[in-house]
Design a protein around this motif. Structure first.
Motif, PDB file in Angstrom:
ATOM      1  N   ALA A  63     -33.051 -10.685  60.620  1.00  0.00           N
ATOM      2  CA  ALA A  63     -32.002 -10.492  61.102  1.00  0.00           C
ATOM      3  C   ALA A  63     -31.206 -10.122  59.773  1.00  0.00           C
ATOM      4  O   ALA A  63     -30.344  -8.909  59.618  1.00  0.00           O
ATOM      5  CB  ALA A  63     -30.901 -11.295  61.775  1.00  0.00           C
ATOM      6  N   LEU A  64     -31.436 -10.567  58.296  1.00  0.00           N
ATOM      7  CA  LEU A  64     -30.938  -9.819  57.374  1.00  0.00           C
ATOM      8  C   LEU A  64     -31.460  -8.257  56.632  1.00  0.00           C
ATOM      9  O   LEU A  64     -30.198  -7.473  55.996  1.00  0.00           O
ATOM     10  CB  LEU A  64     -31.110 -10.715  56.474  1.00  0.00           C
ATOM     11  CG  LEU A  64     -31.287 -10.864  54.730  1.00  0.00           C
ATOM     12  CD1 LEU A  64     -29.565 -10.902  54.559  1.00  0.00           C
ATOM     13  CD2 LEU A  64     -31.378 -11.963  53.921  1.00  0.00           C
ATOM     14  N   LEU A  65     -32.570  -8.328  57.057  1.00  0.00           N
ATOM     15  CA  LEU A  65     -33.465  -7.132  56.669  1.00  0.00           C
ATOM     16  C   LEU A  65     -32.669  -5.820  58.001  1.00  0.00           C
ATOM     17  O   LEU A  65     -32.165  -4.923  57.870  1.00  0.00           O
ATOM     18  CB  LEU A  65     -34.624  -6.999  56.517  1.00  0.00           C
ATOM     19  CG  LEU A  65     -35.379  -7.910  56.027  1.00  0.00           C
ATOM     20  CD1 LEU A  65     -36.803  -8.102  56.013  1.00  0.00           C
ATOM     21  CD2 LEU A  65     -35.078  -7.549  54.339  1.00  0.00           C
ATOM     22  N   LEU A  66     -32.632  -6.483  59.348  1.00  0.00           N
ATOM     23  CA  LEU A  66     -32.399  -5.433  60.437  1.00  0.00           C
ATOM     24  C   LEU A  66     -30.471  -4.434  60.258  1.00  0.00           C
ATOM     25  O   LEU A  66     -29.570  -3.849  60.491  1.00  0.00           O
ATOM     26  CB  LEU A  66     -32.628  -6.022  61.342  1.00  0.00           C
ATOM     27  CG  LEU A  66     -33.619  -6.075  61.952  1.00  0.00           C
ATOM     28  CD1 LEU A  66     -34.099  -6.381  62.835  1.00  0.00           C
ATOM     29  CD2 LEU A  66     -34.586  -4.359  61.842  1.00  0.00           C
TER      30      LEU A  66
ATOM     31  N   ARG B 171     -48.673 -13.972  57.767  1.00  0.00           N
ATOM     32  CA  ARG B 171     -46.316 -14.440  57.692  1.00  0.00           C
ATOM     33  C   ARG B 171     -45.268 -12.877  57.235  1.00  0.00           C
ATOM     34  O   ARG B 171     -43.907 -12.929  57.625  1.00  0.00           O
ATOM     35  CB  ARG B 171     -46.314 -14.921  56.467  1.00  0.00           C
ATOM     36  CG  ARG B 171     -47.466 -16.274  56.019  1.00  0.00           C
ATOM     37  CD  ARG B 171     -46.411 -16.693  55.280  1.00  0.00           C
ATOM     38  NE  ARG B 171     -45.549 -16.743  54.899  1.00  0.00           N
ATOM     39  CZ  ARG B 171     -44.877 -15.137  53.154  1.00  0.00           C
ATOM     40  NH1 ARG B 171     -45.911 -14.937  53.036  1.00  0.00           N
ATOM     41  NH2 ARG B 171     -44.135 -15.362  52.781  1.00  0.00           N
TER      42      ARG B 171
ATOM     43  N   SER C 171     -42.158 -14.519  46.996  1.00  0.00           N
ATOM     44  CA  SER C 171     -41.773 -15.855  48.476  1.00  0.00           C
ATOM     45  C   SER C 171     -43.458 -15.929  48.165  1.00  0.00           C
ATOM     46  O   SER C 171     -44.406 -17.317  48.111  1.00  0.00           O
ATOM     47  CB  SER C 171     -41.704 -15.261  49.402  1.00  0.00           C
ATOM     48  OG  SER C 171     -40.539 -14.939  50.045  1.00  0.00           O
TER      49      SER C 171
ATOM     50  N   GLU D 182     -41.011 -13.966  59.203  1.00  0.00           N
ATOM     51  CA  GLU D 182     -39.136 -13.896  58.849  1.00  0.00           C
ATOM     52  C   GLU D 182     -38.688 -13.759  60.477  1.00  0.00           C
ATOM     53  O   GLU D 182     -37.711 -13.789  60.572  1.00  0.00           O
ATOM     54  CB  GLU D 182     -39.425 -12.176  58.616  1.00  0.00           C
ATOM     55  CG  GLU D 182     -39.560 -11.960  57.242  1.00  0.00           C
ATOM     56  CD  GLU D 182     -38.653 -11.218  56.416  1.00  0.00           C
ATOM     57  OE1 GLU D 182     -37.540 -11.579  56.720  1.00  0.00           O
ATOM     58  OE2 GLU D 182     -39.301 -11.040  55.554  1.00  0.00           O
TER      59      GLU D 182
ATOM     60  N   ASN E 135     -38.356 -17.458  60.847  1.00  0.00           N
ATOM     61  CA  ASN E 135     -36.980 -17.632  60.622  1.00  0.00           C
ATOM     62  C   ASN E 135     -35.851 -17.446  60.781  1.00  0.00           C
ATOM     63  O   ASN E 135     -34.535 -17.514  60.327  1.00  0.00           O
ATOM     64  CB  ASN E 135     -37.171 -17.720  59.138  1.00  0.00           C
ATOM     65  CG  ASN E 135     -37.883 -18.913  58.449  1.00  0.00           C
ATOM     66  OD1 ASN E 135     -38.740 -20.580  59.772  1.00  0.00           O
ATOM     67  ND2 ASN E 135     -39.083 -18.717  57.370  1.00  0.00           N
ATOM     68  N   GLN E 136     -35.249 -15.953  61.731  1.00  0.00           N
ATOM     69  CA  GLN E 136     -34.584 -15.747  61.217  1.00  0.00           C
ATOM     70  C   GLN E 136     -33.749 -15.116  60.838  1.00  0.00           C
ATOM     71  O   GLN E 136     -32.779 -14.141  60.468  1.00  0.00           O
ATOM     72  CB  GLN E 136     -33.855 -16.594  62.447  1.00  0.00           C
ATOM     73  CG  GLN E 136     -33.271 -17.533  63.161  1.00  0.00           C
ATOM     74  CD  GLN E 136     -33.622 -16.963  64.418  1.00  0.00           C
ATOM     75  OE1 GLN E 136     -32.618 -15.882  64.705  1.00  0.00           O
ATOM     76  NE2 GLN E 136     -33.663 -17.320  65.715  1.00  0.00           N
ATOM     77  N   THR E 137     -35.055 -14.278  60.209  1.00  0.00           N
ATOM     78  CA  THR E 137     -34.185 -13.708  57.814  1.00  0.00           C
ATOM     79  C   THR E 137     -34.232 -12.235  58.313  1.00  0.00           C
ATOM     80  O   THR E 137     -34.190 -10.738  58.117  1.00  0.00           O
ATOM     81  CB  THR E 137     -35.532 -13.856  57.148  1.00  0.00           C
ATOM     82  OG1 THR E 137     -36.911 -14.278  57.537  1.00  0.00           O
ATOM     83  CG2 THR E 137     -35.331 -15.684  56.608  1.00  0.00           C
TER      84      THR E 137
END
Lengths: 339, 247
Positions: B95-98, B83, B12, B88, B91-93
């Motif tokens: 949640a993907l990791l959690l 950043r 990224s 994260e 951008n609500q990302t």
């Protein structure tokens, strides 16, 4: 540890074989018991108990702010409940989060996308993140791309995609590891009607192999997609039933009837199953009947035999909106009385 | 899993034009500073030669260059760390990791090592510039090595602190300003304390870098960096866990 997780994934994949699907009692993939949660002093979730079977699509319905998203966040381990238990494929989410989450795919309200990556790169990352071995990644990737209709855009950078494709990418990341439980938080918000239809079809398809739980405030979604409905209000589940039965909730069973050559009113009244007849005009009647005893068959054969010249028979329909307002309204009334 | 997250982080980073821009600017500053020091050295070289024990080229050019790099990184690292978690979250990302089968430890260490490997690549350019001098003169390898080790430890402490501040907010800009404020605050505490044995000096990472900068490998300085880094990494893990608790 990793072997352990893989073992579970394999178990789950095997369980998905048609043999097990044909079992009389489908396996319970997600069960949540007595979840409560408060933010500060305000309790937002009260005693929520949910159960989900394999091959079932459950719709979590409610107004904005009813606690749907909070509930889903707890079910996916993004938020810890104050009390209660969550089991995914029989694994306790709170005690063994890593193993349990391997069976879980989650699409939050906003799709969790790394917009600077290409679709394929992002999905590969998502697959590896969920513990798929690198050797199996290409297979999982192509399947997810194909299922979500992303083949044509797989090399595009996510930020350049339209909202619909971004949403599909979001769904693809939730299903790429073929989880037993798929949690979708308002999956069709902000999409155009054609995209909504596509995504609903996809959800229906996912519901054949996995359990899907989706939150929505669109009632048509429930009608088209869900097998079962739970209605949530003020952090409580206030109504739960199959989607078909919910549509009949509080509904007077009956139909309007147009006969060009109508018999006497009493003749209609005396048909077995008819509980009430009301004449609307010279040729139109409204007939009410108990929900479990539909006289339309008898009526049709009588009409043909006796030459009533049947023109139209339309079941009475209350819209899903009416039902929803009725259920949530009743709950408000009960609340008002007890307070 | 740590590696996976680190790789994603790197990917990224390099996908953003601003990263390349900062890299270019930084290289320009390093090169410019290096040439300025070289010119100054050549000017005073005749006078230096008259001294009994003259300072060598490594001390006059390399050491200040490393110190400048350490100072510049203090300003730059918050731009990169901001950043890491704040974005994260925005951008609500997150949640993907959690919701993935990994723990806070994986997320935090993955991000830490991802950014560290990027900054490492950036600082490798420094010895590369300095070793061009080896064409014409002999260099003090020990001094350069101790500077490299010191700079890596210093960067690690900056990154850990920036990562923690980034975990506190969902606004990257606030994370950048917050981390910068803390780093500059620590530096000012060091600068403002006049007494040589003032405890304020001990708080500043840049102060502990001075021994490395002078070619002195002091284990207490190294211990400071390791503890400082570990402390903030643990705080970040705790903060991420609290994310689940408090929402």
């Amino acid at each position: 540890m990793r072997a352990h997780i893989l073992g579970y994934i394999q178990d789950c994949l095997q369980l998905r074989s048609p043999l097990t699907l044909s079992n009389a009692t489908p396996e319970i993939t997600l069960s949540a018991r007595k979840l409560t949660r408060s933010f500060g002093k305000q309790q937002v979730i009260h005693d929520v108990t949910l159960e989900l079977k394999r091959g079932e699509v459950l719709g979590l319905l409610g107004h904005n702010g009813a606690g749907k998203s909070t509930t889903l966040q707890m079910l996916t381990g993004c938020l810890l409940p104050d009390s209660g238990e969550i089991e995914i494929c029989g694994i306790n989410l709170l005690k063994n989060p890593a193993q349990a989450k391997a069976h879980l795919g989650y699409l939050p309200e906003t799709a969790p996308l790394y917009r600077e990556l290409s679709v394929a790169d992002f999905l590969i990352f998502a697959a590896r993140l969920r513990g798929i071995e690198s050797a199996e990644v290409p297979g999982a990737l192509s399947q997810a791309l194909q299922r979500c209709g992303l083949d044509s855009v797989k090399n595009k950078i996510i930020s350049t995609l339209s909202k619909g494709y971004q949403q599909r990418t979001g769904i693809a990341q939730a299903i790429i590891h073929r989880p037993a439980v798929i949690v979708l938080d308002e999956p069709t918000v902000g999409l155009d009607p054609a995209q909504i239809r596509d995504i609903r079809r996809l959800i229906r398809e996912l519901g054949n192999t996995s359990s899907v739980i989706l939150s929505t405030h669109l009632l048509s979604e429930v009608k088209n997609v869900c097998d079962r409905v739970e209605i949530m209000q003020h952090g409580k589940l206030i109504y739960g039933d199959t989607s078909a039965r919910m549509q009949n909730y509080g509904q007077v069973s009956g139909f309007t009837l147009t006969l060009h050559n109508p018999p006497a009113l009493s003749e209609l009244q005396n048909l077995p199953g008819v509980s009430e007849v009301e004449q609307l005009s010279a040729t139109q009647f409204r007939i009410l009947h108990p929900a479990d005893n539909n006289p339309s068959g008898i009526l049709l054969s009588q009409a043909a035999q006796l030459g009533w010249q049947l023109e139209q028979l339309t079941p009475l329909q209350t819209s899903l909106e009416d039902i929803f307002v009725q259920i949530t309204g009743e709950q408000e009334a009960v609340k008002g009385e007890t307070e | 899993m740590i590696l996976l997250i680190a790789r994603r982080e790197l990917r990224s980073l390099f996908a953003m034009p601003s990263t390349w821009f900062i890299l270019a600017i930084l290289q320009f500053i390093f090169a410019w500073f290096f040439l300025a020091r070289l010119e100054a050295f050549l000017e005073i070289q005749p006078q230096l030669a008259q001294l009994a024990n003259p300072p060598g080229v490594t001390v006059t050019i390399a050491a200040p260059l490393f110190f400048t790099a350490g100072f510049l990184l203090m300003m730059l690292v918050p731009m990169f760390t901001m950043r890491l978690i704040a974005e994260e979250r925005r951008n609500q990302t997150l949640a993907l990791l959690l919701s993935s089968p990994l723990s806070e430890r994986h997320i935090v260490l993955g991000k830490f090592f991802g950014l560290m490997s990027f900054l490492l690549a950036l600082t490798v350019m420094l010895p590369a510039i300095i070793y061009t001098l080896a064409l014409g003169t002999t260099l003090d390898h020990g001094l350069i090595l101790s500077n490299c080790i010191g700079l890596i430890l210093l960067t690690a402490s900056y990154v850990a602190l920036g990562l923690y501040v980034s975990a506190l907010t969902s606004q990257p800009v606030i994370a950048a300003i917050g981390a910068l404020a803390v780093l500059i605050g620590l530096w000012l505490a060091d600068m403002a304390a006049t007494a040589a044995d003032s405890p304020w000096h001990q708080l500043s990472p840049l102060y502990h870098f001075q021994n490395f900068n002078a070619g002195l490998l002091d284990s207490s300085d190294a211990a400071f960096f390791v503890l400082f880094t570990a402390f903030f990494l643990l705080l970040t893990m705790k903060r991420l866990h609290n994310n689940r608790v408090y929402g």
